[in-house]
Design a protein around this motif. Structure first.
Motif, short mmCIF file in Angstrom:
data_model
loop_
_atom_site.label_atom_id
_atom_site.label_comp_id
_atom_site.label_asym_id
_atom_site.label_seq_id
_atom_site.Cartn_x
_atom_site.Cartn_y
_atom_site.Cartn_z
N PRO A 147 -4.60 0.39 -4.50
CA PRO A 147 -3.91 0.34 -5.80
C PRO A 147 -4.88 0.26 -6.98
CG PRO A 147 -2.77 -1.06 -4.24
CD PRO A 147 -4.01 -0.58 -3.55
N PHE A 193 2.79 6.04 -7.08
CA PHE A 193 1.76 6.76 -7.83
C PHE A 193 1.88 8.26 -7.60
CE2 PHE A 193 -2.52 8.61 -7.99
CZ PHE A 193 -2.94 8.21 -9.25
N LEU A 244 0.84 -1.21 0.00
CA LEU A 244 0.00 0.00 0.00
C LEU A 244 0.87 1.25 0.00
CD1 LEU A 244 -2.69 1.42 0.19
CD2 LEU A 244 -2.70 1.04 2.64
N TYR A 281 -6.04 3.69 -7.51
CA TYR A 281 -4.99 4.48 -8.17
C TYR A 281 -4.96 4.20 -9.67
CZ TYR A 281 -3.00 5.43 -3.55
OH TYR A 281 -2.80 5.83 -2.26
N LEU A 282 -5.12 2.91 -10.00
CA LEU A 282 -5.07 2.53 -11.42
C LEU A 282 -6.18 3.23 -12.19
CD1 LEU A 282 -3.65 0.64 -13.50
CD2 LEU A 282 -5.41 -1.04 -12.99
N SER A 293 -3.92 11.52 -3.76
CA SER A 293 -2.94 10.49 -3.35
C SER A 293 -2.09 11.02 -2.19
CB SER A 293 -2.07 10.04 -4.52
OG SER A 293 -1.46 11.14 -5.14
N ASP A 306 2.86 1.48 -3.37
CA ASP A 306 1.99 1.88 -4.48
C ASP A 306 1.60 3.35 -4.37
OD1 ASP A 306 2.09 -0.58 -5.58
OD2 ASP A 306 0.19 -1.29 -4.77
N SER A 307 1.28 3.75 -3.14
CA SER A 307 0.86 5.14 -2.94
C SER A 307 1.99 6.10 -3.29
CB SER A 307 0.44 5.37 -1.48
OG SER A 307 -0.60 4.50 -1.13
N TYR A 319 -4.80 -3.75 -1.00
CA TYR A 319 -5.03 -4.16 -2.39
C TYR A 319 -6.19 -3.39 -3.03
CZ TYR A 319 -1.59 -7.57 -1.21
OH TYR A 319 -0.40 -8.15 -0.81
#
Lengths: 446, 170
Positions: free
Chosen positions: A417, A18, A11, A420-421, A69, A14-15, A414
């Motif tokens: 992300p 991004f 997490l 974010y995508l 974000s 990914d954060s 999970y």
């Protein structure tokens, strides 16, 4: 099923991965926008002002994505990793607060900047000043956050006496050596990444232009923008190289285990070589295709081949960073080497073979490398963060200890992300729509 | 301690006012989707978010010694609110930047309801955090107050006129 720690790391990773993309544009675009607006005002060239206005629209839109974000990262720092603040909140609270102040200045002046474009009640110079405030706000905000990261890498500004914090010096923590080193190395890196990417977009437009249209006024403007952006990129690339050398020396002195992991340097030795390629075999050796440059690591670490560079053997096995960061470093250096060829090549061609700059093959090549800067920034931060493991606050608090003990983060680890995508796809689509709308305008700058 | 609470509740109060206004606009625009961004706040979006971050950071920085308890109390509603804010951002970008047809669809409803859900969850966060603060009486990092408080008033002074101009324009 992955454990909670892995999910929390996923997490956070990914954060940050991004968010950093939007951060680097959020830091660079205000500078580019102000620069072009300034040129527009001084030269009384409405086209340049229009370029600045168009870029500022994209900048404001990217900030929307970056803000959300950023909000999630701010929440994660306290909710997922409360141990970090519990341990060092008394020392490191100031930059956290300073960041929100700086960000408020940035947000308000960005809003004002966008709102007052072409308003008769606001003079061009006052409008430009609002842009300057955005630069100040965003840069100060970046410094504050970078200083927290620097402190996590090398905690300073306190003594621990009988298990309690004593002699707390919040300013020393905020303006620590790693904070300054990281900040002055990462900022030019962001400028190179964003500048090069935007240049690549213009190169892509020139690539798609028909040969007979290439001398049309709108493409002449594109060439002018590319020229200016490449000067910006080249200056920042040089600054980045200088600060990279300083960073290497800082790592050798203050975070030797990270440098050792980056270079797979197992033994403490003089005349330490620089390893290119290869991966760790997990037993203190290197496997796979690789070669060594004798003495180069010692030279980079302290300007002398006879200098001693600390090896991984000095660090207990359970306190060593994951050794795959060596591969990340190799990829990063490969990309940097390509840029170090491409950027000077552009200036050589511009000076002696300017017609070649319109060559489709060269343009295609340039478009292909234009995203390398983004990859370099991502890889750089991965090396910094993964290279600190297993520590959250180096030497004091492990990542496992810093994580929340009361909640399982697996689901959110999970879920976000995925969010974010989708957010990334919608943002790219939104930029595409804006670019097409500008290109369709008769008086547009595209 | 009064100043510590001021630092937390002042930005949150400002956020609540601004966010409720945005929530109202998100539902009001359902009747007239053709109006585009003119019917919704535009440039002020980031300011609203910043106020939220401001309040949360103040809360957590002032009570770092009790952060385990505070974060435990607000964990779930905060993460759910953050999820709603992500949904809101996606809808915002889609409605005002990507979509070409100005027609009310499920995305507009989702946009409006993401405001409502986020607002409700954030109210839960504030209530839970307040309950903890006023029942457990945690010790605050009061050493930050001399730096934070003048900073707050300085920043608000710098930002006040731009903020008033921006919100009045809507």
């Amino acid at each position: 099923m992955p454990d909670s720690l892995t999910a929390a790391r996923v997490l956070m990773g990914d954060s940050l991965g991004f968010h950093i993309i939007f951060v680097l544009f959020g830091l660079t675009l205000p500078i580019l926008v102000s620069w072009f607006e300034w040129m527009g005002i001084r030269r009384k060239d409405e086209k340049l002002t229009a370029v600045a206005k168009f870029w500022s629209k994209i900048m404001a839109m990217l900030v929307i994505t970056g803000v959300i974000s950023g909000t999630i990262i701010a929440l994660q720092m306290s909710l997922v990793w409360p141990g970090i603040l519990k341990f060092g909140g008394e020392v490191i609270g100031l930059p956290f607060m300073f960041e929100t102040y700086a960000f408020l200045v940035e947000a308000v002046f960005l809003a004002l900047y966008m709102f007052t474009w072409n308003r008769k009640s606001v003079s061009p110079y006052l409008h430009w000043f609002f842009g300057l405030m955005v630069i100040i706000g965003s840069t100060a905000s970046a410094y504050a956050i970078t200083s927290i990261n620097g402190w996590m890498n090398l905690p300073t500004g306190f003594d621990i006496i009988d298990g309690k914090f004593e002699n707390i010096d919040v300013l020393s923590a905020m303006f620590s050596l790693p904070a300054l080193v990281t900040f002055f190395h990462s900022m030019p890196g962001y400028y190179v990444a964003a500048g090069l990417f935007i240049t690549g977009l213009y190169a892509f437009r020139l690539l798609r232009a028909r040969k007979r249209d290439i001398d049309a006024s709108r493409y002449r403007l594109d060439y002018f923008i590319v020229q200016r952006l490449m000067v910006f990129v080249a200056i920042c690339l040089v600054l980045s190289a200088i600060t990279a050398d300083i960073t290497g020396k800082y790592l050798a002195q203050h975070e030797p285990e990270k440098l050792a992991a980056l270079e797979l340097n197992y033994e403490t030795r003089t005349n330490a070589p620089l390893l290119v390629g290869g991966v760790s075999d997990g037993k203190g050796g290197v496997i796979g295709p690789h070669f060594e440059i004798p003495g180069a690591l010692s030279l980079l670490a302290c300007n002398s081949p006879s200098c001693t560079v600390e090896g991984l053997s000095e660090t207990p096995l359970n306190k060593q960073p994951p050794l795959y960061i060596h591969t990340l470093f190799d990829i990063k250096m490969t990309l940097i080497t390509i840029l170090a060829v491409v950027v000077p090549l552009y200036f050589i061609l511009r000076r002696w073979q300017p017609k070649l700059l319109a060559n489709k093959l060269l343009l295609l090549g340039f478009v292909c490398v234009s995203w390398f800067g983004l990859a370099i920034v991502e890889l750089g931060w991965m090396m910094t963060e993964i290279g600190r493991q297993p520590w959250a606050v180096r030497g004091y608090l492990t990542t496992q200890e810093a994580m929340t003990k009361t909640h399982d983060i697996t689901t959110f680890g999970y879920l976000f992300p995925l969010g974010y995508l989708i957010l990334f796809i919608v943002t790219v689509l939104a930029v595409r729509v804006m670019v097409r709308a500008e290109a369709a305008k008769k008086e547009g700058v595209l | 301690m009064v100043w510590a609470y001021t630092l937390i509740y002042l930005p949150i109060l400002l956020f609540v006012v601004a966010f409720l206004y945005e929530t109202y606009l998100s539902f009001a625009r359902l009747k007239n989707p053709k109006a585009g961004r003119g019917q919704y706040v535009d440039a002020t979006w980031e300011v609203t978010h910043t106020l939220l971050i401001f309040g949360v950071v103040m809360l957590l920085m002032l009570f770092t010694k009790n952060i385990d308890d505070i974060s435990s109390a607000i964990f779930l509603p905060t993460f759910l609110a953050a999820s709603a804010l992500v949904v809101r951002s996606i809808c915002y970008l889609f409605i005002f930047f990507v979509r070409k047809k100005a027609k009310t669809s499920w995305v507009d409803w989702m946009f409006a309801f993401s405001h409502l859900v986020a607002a409700l969850l954030l109210v839960v966060v504030v209530v839970k955090a307040s309950w903890y603060l006023f029942t457990a009486y945690p010790e605050a990092n009061l050493q930050f107050i001399p730096a934070f408080l003048p900073g707050l008033f300085l920043v608000l002074a710098v930002c006040a006129i731009p903020m008033i101009v921006l919100y009045r324009s809507k």
